[in-house]
Scaffold this motif. Sequence first.
Motif, PDB file in Angstrom:
ATOM      1  N   LEU A 245      28.454 -26.959 -20.182  1.00  0.00           N
ATOM      2  CA  LEU A 245      27.976 -27.620 -18.978  1.00  0.00           C
ATOM      3  C   LEU A 245      27.213 -26.591 -18.147  1.00  0.00           C
ATOM      4  O   LEU A 245      27.775 -25.572 -17.762  1.00  0.00           O
ATOM      5  N   GLN A 246      25.951 -26.872 -17.896  1.00  0.00           N
ATOM      6  CA  GLN A 246      25.065 -25.927 -17.217  1.00  0.00           C
ATOM      7  C   GLN A 246      24.775 -26.402 -15.803  1.00  0.00           C
ATOM      8  O   GLN A 246      24.179 -27.456 -15.621  1.00  0.00           O
ATOM      9  N   GLY A 247      25.182 -25.630 -14.811  1.00  0.00           N
ATOM     10  CA  GLY A 247      24.829 -25.914 -13.424  1.00  0.00           C
ATOM     11  C   GLY A 247      23.512 -25.248 -13.081  1.00  0.00           C
ATOM     12  O   GLY A 247      22.778 -24.786 -13.957  1.00  0.00           O
ATOM     13  N   ARG A 248      23.214 -25.175 -11.794  1.00  0.00           N
ATOM     14  CA  ARG A 248      22.013 -24.459 -11.357  1.00  0.00           C
ATOM     15  C   ARG A 248      22.177 -22.966 -11.649  1.00  0.00           C
ATOM     16  O   ARG A 248      23.284 -22.443 -11.616  1.00  0.00           O
ATOM     17  N   ARG A 249      21.062 -22.280 -11.853  1.00  0.00           N
ATOM     18  CA  ARG A 249      21.125 -20.836 -12.123  1.00  0.00           C
ATOM     19  C   ARG A 249      21.596 -20.062 -10.899  1.00  0.00           C
ATOM     20  O   ARG A 249      22.145 -18.976 -11.034  1.00  0.00           O
ATOM     21  N   ASP A 250      21.402 -20.610  -9.691  1.00  0.00           N
ATOM     22  CA  ASP A 250      21.818 -19.908  -8.478  1.00  0.00           C
ATOM     23  C   ASP A 250      23.194 -20.367  -7.996  1.00  0.00           C
ATOM     24  O   ASP A 250      23.510 -20.267  -6.831  1.00  0.00           O
ATOM     25  N   ALA A 251      24.004 -20.885  -8.911  1.00  0.00           N
ATOM     26  CA  ALA A 251      25.343 -21.364  -8.553  1.00  0.00           C
ATOM     27  C   ALA A 251      26.374 -20.801  -9.534  1.00  0.00           C
ATOM     28  O   ALA A 251      26.031 -20.369 -10.634  1.00  0.00           O
ATOM     29  N   THR A 252      27.613 -20.821  -9.119  1.00  0.00           N
ATOM     30  CA  THR A 252      28.726 -20.402  -9.972  1.00  0.00           C
ATOM     31  C   THR A 252      29.566 -21.623 -10.314  1.00  0.00           C
ATOM     32  O   THR A 252      29.930 -22.394  -9.429  1.00  0.00           O
ATOM     33  N   ALA A 253      29.872 -21.793 -11.588  1.00  0.00           N
ATOM     34  CA  ALA A 253      30.730 -22.893 -12.017  1.00  0.00           C
ATOM     35  C   ALA A 253      32.162 -22.579 -11.580  1.00  0.00           C
ATOM     36  O   ALA A 253      32.707 -21.529 -11.916  1.00  0.00           O
ATOM     37  N   ILE A 254      32.733 -23.498 -10.803  1.00  0.00           N
ATOM     38  CA  ILE A 254      34.083 -23.305 -10.262  1.00  0.00           C
ATOM     39  C   ILE A 254      35.134 -23.983 -11.132  1.00  0.00           C
ATOM     40  O   ILE A 254      36.195 -23.434 -11.396  1.00  0.00           O
ATOM     41  N   ASN A 255      34.821 -25.201 -11.587  1.00  0.00           N
ATOM     42  CA  ASN A 255      35.758 -25.982 -12.382  1.00  0.00           C
ATOM     43  C   ASN A 255      34.983 -27.069 -13.103  1.00  0.00           C
ATOM     44  O   ASN A 255      33.843 -27.351 -12.774  1.00  0.00           O
ATOM     45  N   ALA A 256      35.602 -27.686 -14.073  1.00  0.00           N
ATOM     46  CA  ALA A 256      34.983 -28.776 -14.814  1.00  0.00           C
ATOM     47  C   ALA A 256      36.068 -29.709 -15.313  1.00  0.00           C
ATOM     48  O   ALA A 256      37.252 -29.363 -15.329  1.00  0.00           O
ATOM     49  N   GLY A 257      35.650 -30.887 -15.707  1.00  0.00           N
ATOM     50  CA  GLY A 257      36.610 -31.860 -16.222  1.00  0.00           C
ATOM     51  C   GLY A 257      35.933 -32.838 -17.145  1.00  0.00           C
ATOM     52  O   GLY A 257      34.722 -32.792 -17.367  1.00  0.00           O
ATOM     53  N   TRP A 258      36.723 -33.750 -17.664  1.00  0.00           N
ATOM     54  CA  TRP A 258      36.240 -34.714 -18.626  1.00  0.00           C
ATOM     55  C   TRP A 258      37.108 -35.957 -18.579  1.00  0.00           C
ATOM     56  O   TRP A 258      38.255 -35.924 -18.134  1.00  0.00           O
ATOM     57  N   SER A 259      36.534 -37.047 -19.025  1.00  0.00           N
ATOM     58  CA  SER A 259      37.245 -38.313 -19.148  1.00  0.00           C
ATOM     59  C   SER A 259      36.853 -38.915 -20.481  1.00  0.00           C
ATOM     60  O   SER A 259      35.687 -38.855 -20.876  1.00  0.00           O
ATOM     61  N   ILE A 260      37.810 -39.477 -21.181  1.00  0.00           N
ATOM     62  CA  ILE A 260      37.545 -39.988 -22.523  1.00  0.00           C
ATOM     63  C   ILE A 260      37.983 -41.451 -22.611  1.00  0.00           C
ATOM     64  O   ILE A 260      38.948 -41.853 -21.965  1.00  0.00           O
ATOM     65  N   GLY A 261      37.245 -42.230 -23.379  1.00  0.00           N
ATOM     66  CA  GLY A 261      37.551 -43.646 -23.538  1.00  0.00           C
ATOM     67  C   GLY A 261      38.756 -43.895 -24.425  1.00  0.00           C
ATOM     68  O   GLY A 261      39.132 -43.058 -25.241  1.00  0.00           O
ATOM     69  N   HIS A 262      39.372 -45.044 -24.260  1.00  0.00           N
ATOM     70  CA  HIS A 262      40.531 -45.520 -25.018  1.00  0.00           C
ATOM     71  C   HIS A 262      41.781 -44.699 -24.685  1.00  0.00           C
ATOM     72  O   HIS A 262      41.707 -43.499 -24.454  1.00  0.00           O
ATOM     73  N   TYR A 263      42.892 -45.352 -24.647  1.00  0.00           N
ATOM     74  CA  TYR A 263      44.161 -44.696 -24.319  1.00  0.00           C
ATOM     75  C   TYR A 263      44.839 -44.216 -25.586  1.00  0.00           C
ATOM     76  O   TYR A 263      45.803 -44.793 -26.069  1.00  0.00           O
ATOM     77  N   ARG A 264      44.296 -43.155 -26.115  1.00  0.00           N
ATOM     78  CA  ARG A 264      44.848 -42.520 -27.316  1.00  0.00           C
ATOM     79  C   ARG A 264      44.821 -41.020 -27.098  1.00  0.00           C
ATOM     80  O   ARG A 264      44.120 -40.529 -26.234  1.00  0.00           O
ATOM     81  N   PRO A 265      45.553 -40.258 -27.890  1.00  0.00           N
ATOM     82  CA  PRO A 265      45.645 -38.812 -27.651  1.00  0.00           C
ATOM     83  C   PRO A 265      44.320 -38.072 -27.816  1.00  0.00           C
ATOM     84  O   PRO A 265      43.571 -38.297 -28.758  1.00  0.00           O
ATOM     85  N   ALA A 266      44.049 -37.191 -26.862  1.00  0.00           N
ATOM     86  CA  ALA A 266      42.935 -36.245 -26.901  1.00  0.00           C
ATOM     87  C   ALA A 266      43.356 -35.052 -26.059  1.00  0.00           C
ATOM     88  O   ALA A 266      44.084 -35.212 -25.083  1.00  0.00           O
ATOM     89  N   TYR A 267      42.903 -33.876 -26.429  1.00  0.00           N
ATOM     90  CA  TYR A 267      43.360 -32.665 -25.759  1.00  0.00           C
ATOM     91  C   TYR A 267      42.193 -31.721 -25.490  1.00  0.00           C
ATOM     92  O   TYR A 267      41.300 -31.583 -26.320  1.00  0.00           O
ATOM     93  N   ALA A 268      42.217 -31.073 -24.333  1.00  0.00           N
ATOM     94  CA  ALA A 268      41.279 -29.990 -24.061  1.00  0.00           C
ATOM     95  C   ALA A 268      41.866 -28.738 -24.707  1.00  0.00           C
ATOM     96  O   ALA A 268      42.918 -28.256 -24.303  1.00  0.00           O
ATOM     97  N   ILE A 269      41.217 -28.247 -25.705  1.00  0.00           N
ATOM     98  CA  ILE A 269      41.685 -27.069 -26.429  1.00  0.00           C
ATOM     99  C   ILE A 269      41.369 -25.804 -25.641  1.00  0.00           C
ATOM    100  O   ILE A 269      42.142 -24.863 -25.606  1.00  0.00           O
TER     101      ILE A 269
END
Length: 149
Positions: free
Chosen positions: A80-104
Motif C-alpha cells: 500500500l503506497q501513500g504519498r511520498r511526503d507522508a509516513t504510513a502509520i497503520n493499515a488494515g483490510w476487510s475480506i468478504g464472506h465469513y470464513r477464516p482468513a489471517y494477516a500473516i
Amino acid sequence: MNNYHGYSPNGNYIPHHQYPTYQQPISHQHYRQPEETKNINLTFEERDFYQDLGHGMELIGWNRPKQTVGTNPRFLTATLQGRRDATAINAGWSIGHYRPAYAIESYNNIVRNRSDQWIITIYNASNIEREVVFYLITKRKIGREFSED
C-alpha cells in the motif's frame, strides 16, 4: 533481582498465568513458495476513497479493481503506497464472506527505506475466492501543506 518466577532472559519463554507466548519474529516468506503468493501494488493515485482526518492525518482506501485472494494462490501480499511526503502509520483490510482468513504479516516498509509504504500479507484459509478491501492511514510530514493533490 527479578521476582517473576516465569521469567527467562533468553527471550523465548512460556510465562505462567496464561500470558501469551513470546516468539522471535521470523519472515513468513520462508515457509511458502513464490507461486503460492499473489503480489499487488496499490498506489495513492489509484485510490478509491480518501479522507482528510485533520492535522496531516489521511485515510486512503482501495476497493477497485477488486482485489481477490483465492485457493491458488492462498497468499495475497499487498504493498500500500501513500504519498511520498507522508509516513504510513497503520493499515488494515476487510475480506468478504465469513470464513477464516489471517494477516500473516503487516508492517511499515521502513526496512527498504520506504516509510510511505505498508505491506500486508493475507492467508485465505477457506476454499473459495474472496474480495479484499485495503486501507492505509498516513501522516504528512511537518513543513508540507496539508491539501489533497
